[in-house]
Structure formats: structure tokens, C-alpha cells
Motif scaffolding. Structure first.
Motif, PDB file in Angstrom:
ATOM      1  N   UNK A 241       7.633  12.237   0.050  1.00  0.00           N
ATOM      2  CA  UNK A 241       8.797  12.206   0.933  1.00  0.00           C
ATOM      3  C   UNK A 241       8.825  10.946   1.802  1.00  0.00           C
ATOM      4  N   UNK A 242       7.674  10.335   2.012  1.00  0.00           N
ATOM      5  CA  UNK A 242       7.590   9.112   2.814  1.00  0.00           C
ATOM      6  C   UNK A 242       7.507   7.849   1.940  1.00  0.00           C
ATOM      7  N   UNK A 243       7.817   7.987   0.666  1.00  0.00           N
ATOM      8  CA  UNK A 243       7.916   6.814  -0.203  1.00  0.00           C
ATOM      9  C   UNK A 243       6.640   6.382  -0.884  1.00  0.00           C
ATOM     10  N   UNK A 244       5.592   7.197  -0.802  1.00  0.00           N
ATOM     11  CA  UNK A 244       4.354   6.881  -1.511  1.00  0.00           C
ATOM     12  C   UNK A 244       4.377   7.497  -2.911  1.00  0.00           C
ATOM     13  N   UNK A 245       3.441   7.071  -3.736  1.00  0.00           N
ATOM     14  CA  UNK A 245       3.376   7.569  -5.118  1.00  0.00           C
ATOM     15  C   UNK A 245       1.958   8.063  -5.426  1.00  0.00           C
ATOM     16  N   UNK A 246       1.588   9.200  -4.839  1.00  0.00           N
ATOM     17  CA  UNK A 246       0.231   9.723  -5.075  1.00  0.00           C
ATOM     18  C   UNK A 246       0.109  10.353  -6.464  1.00  0.00           C
ATOM     19  N   UNK A 247      -1.110  10.366  -6.963  1.00  0.00           N
ATOM     20  CA  UNK A 247      -1.391  11.090  -8.202  1.00  0.00           C
ATOM     21  C   UNK A 247      -2.791  11.685  -8.107  1.00  0.00           C
ATOM     22  N   UNK A 248      -3.058  12.755  -8.846  1.00  0.00           N
ATOM     23  CA  UNK A 248      -4.367  13.415  -8.753  1.00  0.00           C
ATOM     24  C   UNK A 248      -5.499  12.455  -9.104  1.00  0.00           C
ATOM     25  N   UNK A 249      -6.590  12.535  -8.361  1.00  0.00           N
ATOM     26  CA  UNK A 249      -7.763  11.695  -8.604  1.00  0.00           C
ATOM     27  C   UNK A 249      -8.766  12.454  -9.458  1.00  0.00           C
ATOM     28  N   UNK A 250      -9.485  11.751 -10.334  1.00  0.00           N
ATOM     29  CA  UNK A 250     -10.552  12.414 -11.085  1.00  0.00           C
ATOM     30  C   UNK A 250     -11.566  13.033 -10.129  1.00  0.00           C
ATOM     31  N   UNK A 251     -11.888  14.267 -10.333  1.00  0.00           N
ATOM     32  CA  UNK A 251     -12.846  14.943  -9.463  1.00  0.00           C
ATOM     33  C   UNK A 251     -12.231  15.582  -8.235  1.00  0.00           C
ATOM     34  N   UNK A 253      -8.759  15.581  -5.176  1.00  0.00           N
ATOM     35  CA  UNK A 253      -8.133  14.713  -4.191  1.00  0.00           C
ATOM     36  C   UNK A 253      -6.967  13.950  -4.789  1.00  0.00           C
ATOM     37  N   UNK A 254      -6.488  12.961  -4.057  1.00  0.00           N
ATOM     38  CA  UNK A 254      -5.338  12.168  -4.469  1.00  0.00           C
ATOM     39  C   UNK A 254      -5.688  10.686  -4.427  1.00  0.00           C
ATOM     40  N   UNK A 255      -4.975   9.910  -5.259  1.00  0.00           N
ATOM     41  CA  UNK A 255      -5.123   8.462  -5.257  1.00  0.00           C
ATOM     42  C   UNK A 255      -3.786   7.806  -4.963  1.00  0.00           C
ATOM     43  N   UNK A 256      -3.830   6.712  -4.216  1.00  0.00           N
ATOM     44  CA  UNK A 256      -2.654   5.903  -3.949  1.00  0.00           C
ATOM     45  C   UNK A 256      -2.960   4.458  -4.325  1.00  0.00           C
ATOM     46  N   UNK A 257      -2.070   3.858  -5.089  1.00  0.00           N
ATOM     47  CA  UNK A 257      -2.229   2.432  -5.431  1.00  0.00           C
ATOM     48  C   UNK A 257      -1.108   1.590  -4.832  1.00  0.00           C
ATOM     49  N   UNK A 258      -0.233   2.207  -4.053  1.00  0.00           N
ATOM     50  CA  UNK A 258       0.857   1.472  -3.407  1.00  0.00           C
ATOM     51  C   UNK A 258       0.277   0.376  -2.509  1.00  0.00           C
ATOM     52  N   UNK A 259       0.870  -0.794  -2.564  1.00  0.00           N
ATOM     53  CA  UNK A 259       0.372  -1.916  -1.762  1.00  0.00           C
ATOM     54  C   UNK A 259       0.427  -1.597  -0.269  1.00  0.00           C
ATOM     55  N   UNK A 260       1.511  -0.935   0.190  1.00  0.00           N
ATOM     56  CA  UNK A 260       1.620  -0.651   1.616  1.00  0.00           C
ATOM     57  C   UNK A 260       0.613   0.408   2.052  1.00  0.00           C
ATOM     58  N   UNK A 261       0.195   1.273   1.122  1.00  0.00           N
ATOM     59  CA  UNK A 261      -0.842   2.246   1.459  1.00  0.00           C
ATOM     60  C   UNK A 261      -2.206   1.561   1.573  1.00  0.00           C
ATOM     61  N   UNK A 262      -2.480   0.626   0.654  1.00  0.00           N
ATOM     62  CA  UNK A 262      -3.752  -0.090   0.690  1.00  0.00           C
ATOM     63  C   UNK A 262      -3.836  -1.003   1.910  1.00  0.00           C
ATOM     64  N   UNK A 263      -2.691  -1.579   2.300  1.00  0.00           N
ATOM     65  CA  UNK A 263      -2.685  -2.485   3.448  1.00  0.00           C
ATOM     66  C   UNK A 263      -2.803  -1.725   4.773  1.00  0.00           C
ATOM     67  N   UNK A 264      -2.237  -0.502   4.840  1.00  0.00           N
ATOM     68  CA  UNK A 264      -2.225   0.267   6.092  1.00  0.00           C
ATOM     69  C   UNK A 264      -2.625   1.717   5.839  1.00  0.00           C
ATOM     70  N   UNK A 265      -3.890   1.978   5.525  1.00  0.00           N
ATOM     71  CA  UNK A 265      -4.314   3.369   5.321  1.00  0.00           C
ATOM     72  C   UNK A 265      -4.166   4.212   6.575  1.00  0.00           C
ATOM     73  N   UNK A 266      -4.164   3.560   7.752  1.00  0.00           N
ATOM     74  CA  UNK A 266      -3.985   4.317   8.995  1.00  0.00           C
ATOM     75  C   UNK A 266      -2.616   4.974   9.042  1.00  0.00           C
ATOM     76  N   UNK A 267      -1.585   4.316   8.476  1.00  0.00           N
ATOM     77  CA  UNK A 267      -0.252   4.915   8.445  1.00  0.00           C
ATOM     78  C   UNK A 267      -0.214   6.140   7.538  1.00  0.00           C
ATOM     79  N   UNK A 268      -0.961   6.087   6.431  1.00  0.00           N
ATOM     80  CA  UNK A 268      -1.060   7.248   5.535  1.00  0.00           C
ATOM     81  C   UNK A 268      -1.665   8.417   6.311  1.00  0.00           C
ATOM     82  N   UNK A 269      -2.737   8.139   7.038  1.00  0.00           N
ATOM     83  CA  UNK A 269      -3.381   9.198   7.818  1.00  0.00           C
ATOM     84  C   UNK A 269      -2.436   9.763   8.872  1.00  0.00           C
ATOM     85  N   UNK A 270      -1.669   8.891   9.541  1.00  0.00           N
ATOM     86  CA  UNK A 270      -0.728   9.337  10.581  1.00  0.00           C
ATOM     87  C   UNK A 270       0.334  10.261  10.003  1.00  0.00           C
TER      88      UNK A 270
END
Length: 302
Positions: A241-251, A253-270
Motif C-alpha cells: 500500500x505504500x509503494x513497496x514490492x515485498x516478496x517472501x524470503x527463503x526461510x 520473512x520478507x525481502x525488499x529490493x526496491x532502491x528507496x527501501x535499501x536507501x532508507x530502511x528506517x522509513x520501512x520500519x516507520x
């Protein structure tokens, strides 16, 4: 003028193409690493560079001289180690090196190269009594005894213990940086090569798949943000809903490869905290060098 010029090099053995249309150029003072799995064609390419075998097609030039049958002009300025280290088994380390010194008509003795390769404790031992690692040191000493302008080395740290690997890495780096020696080496160890080489060529099934400067490796390694929550399904909906593209991680949890997620993981947490699904795990993970190499050669799934 490049120290090594290879253009359209091909080597076929009946129905097997060991080297397939390879072109590369190595400049003075570079440490160029040919990286590939066993059977990739590294040794075949090196043997053609040294004039040990004749190419099916293409051309090779070393130190400004074309490599052809009987051509010898470049070899006084070239040191090499190809495949397994070779020595006269009944001669001592010093005698093996003295023989090379005399064949090359070099002045002086062998003490300097013995010290440089940490062979002093074994100088009077017969070659047949040496460990594989010390045989490798002896072979490197033979390649270095005449202070060559070009070193061509096939798996130079094979058989060495970790301390020996560091010593050879330091030695080769010093030769390149302080004396302008050009080094072309082959290896299947990307992590070790990345610490030493200035330029890397990835060889697979005889073809040069990629070339890059070693300091560019990090730019090509995949990264992702790995997160875990108590309700990954709800977290996935919130992130979408916030424009990210998560997908299930092996083992899990979730994985994000979006550039804005990698640049600002604190925003993902917020975002997750405000939605009531706070992360229990949040970690940026980077593809290691071995995984990157296997992905490039298409062997990441065995």
C-alpha cells in the motif's frame, strides 16, 4: 601499448572448443585476474599466451611482440607458472634456483629470491621432500628470479596456507605498484582475487562473459532488505500500500529490493510501526562474492 593483447582467440580440440573468441588487453602495472571454474579454459588461454600451444584462430601479442612458433623475443622479460609446480626432485631448492639462474645467465646468486619467497628454512632440502605449498613457492621463485616485466601465473596460491596466501598477495601487489610489473593470473577464488586484482575477466566455457575493475564489484552485487514481523501477511499488505514490492524470503520473512527501501530502511520500519506490525528483524544483506560469481556463470543453482 598494452603489455598483453589478445584478439579473437580460439582453440579447438576436434569437437571441443576450449577457448571461444576471447579478446582482452592488459596494461602495464595492472594485475589482471582470469576468473573461472575448473575447465573454463583459463590454462588453455595462458598456454597460448606463452606460445606453448598454437591457437586455432586469433592473435596474441606479449610485450609488443607477436606470439608465434619459435618467437623468443619476449621470454627474457617474462616469468610464468603454469599448472602444477615442477622442480628437479633430487636437487635442493637452492640448486633448482641456481640452475635457472645459470640458464638465464643472470649475475649474482639466489639468496635474494630465496628470502623473498620465505624459502630460507628449506634452501638445502631436496625438492621431493617439500610440501605442495613450498613447491609452489619454489615455482614462484623460479618465475621471479630474473625480475621480469610480466608475470603469468596459473593458480599462484594453490596449496598455500592462509599465511602463505597473504605473503604472495603482498608480494604481487608490491611488484605491480612499486616496480610496474604486469601480472596476469588465473584463479577460481573470487574473494582472494578481489583483494589483489585491479581488473577481472570472468571466463566460462571458453568465453569471456564479463570484464570489470575490481573496485566496481560492489556495484554489481545484489542487495536486499530482509525483514521479519509477527504477521508477515499483514506487513506485506502494508508495504504494498505504500509503494513497496515485498516478496517472501527463503526461510521466512520478507525481502525488499526496491532502491528507496535499501536507501532508507528506517522509513520501512516507520511505516510498519505506524501500521501496528513492527519489524522484529530488519537487515540489509548483500550477495557475497562467491554467489555473485556463480550467478554470472549461471551456476548458482548447481
Amino acid at each position: 601499448m598494452p603489455v598483453i593483447e589478445v584478439d579473437g582467440l580460439v582453440k579447438r580440440y576436434r569437437d571441443v572448443t576450449a577457448v571461444d573468441d576471447v579478446s582482452l588487453h592488459v596494461e602495464q602495472g595492472q594485475i589482471y585476474a582470469l576468473l573461472g571454474l575448473n575447465g573454463a579454459g583459463k590454462t588453455t588461454l595462458i598456454r597460448m599466451l606463452l606460445g606453448m600451444i598454437t591457437p586455432t584462430a586469433g592473435s596474441v601479442s606479449v610485450l609488443g611482440a607477436a606470439v608465434t612458433a619459435g618467437a623468443r623475443s619476449a621470454w627474457a622479460r617474462t616469468g610464468y607458472l603454469v599448472e602444477a609446480p615442477v622442480a628437479y626432485p633430487e636437487l635442493t631448492v637452492r640448486e633448482n634456483l641456481e640452475l635457472v639462474r645459470r640458464l638465464r645467465r643472470l649475475p649474482g646468486g639466489t639468496d635474494e629470491v630465496i628470502e623473498r619467497l620465505a624459502l630460507a628454512p628449506y634452501a638445502e632440502r631436496r625438492a621431493r621432500t617439500l610440501s605442495l605449498g613450498n613447491l609452489q613457492r619454489l615455482a614462484l621463485a623460479k618465475a621471479l628470479i630474473h625480475a621480469p616485466d610480466l608475470l603469468i601465473l596459473d593458480e599462484p596460491v594453490n596449496g598455500l596456507d592462509p599465511a602463505g596466501v597473504v605473503e604472495i598477495r603482498t608480494l604481487l601487489a608490491g611488484l605491480a605498484h612499486q616496480h610496474g610489473t604486469t601480472v596476469l593470473l588465473s584463479s577460481h577464488l573470487l574473494a582472494e582475487v578481489a583483494r589483489l586484482a585491479t581488473r577481472i575477466g570472468i571466463l566460462h566455457h571458453g568465453r569471456l562473459l564479463a570484464e570489470q575493475h575490481a573496485d566496481q564489484l560492489d556495484q554489481h552485487r545484489r542487495r536486499h532488505l530482509h525483514l521479519g514481523t509477527r504477521d508477515d501477511t499483514a506487513a506485506e499488505r502494508v508495504l504494498q500500500a505504500h509503494g513497496y514490492h515485498p516478496h517472501p524470503a527463503p526461510g521466512g520473512g520478507l525481502q525488499l529490493t526496491d532502491e528507496h527501501a535499501l536507501a532508507r530502511p528506517d522509513q520501512v520500519a516507520t511505516v510498519l510501526v505506524q501500521a501496528g506490525v513492527p519489524p522484529t528483524r530488519l537487515l540489509t544483506e548483500e550477495e557475497d562474492l562467491e554467489a555473485y560469481f556463480l550467478r554470472i556463470v549461471g551456476a548458482d543453482h548447481g
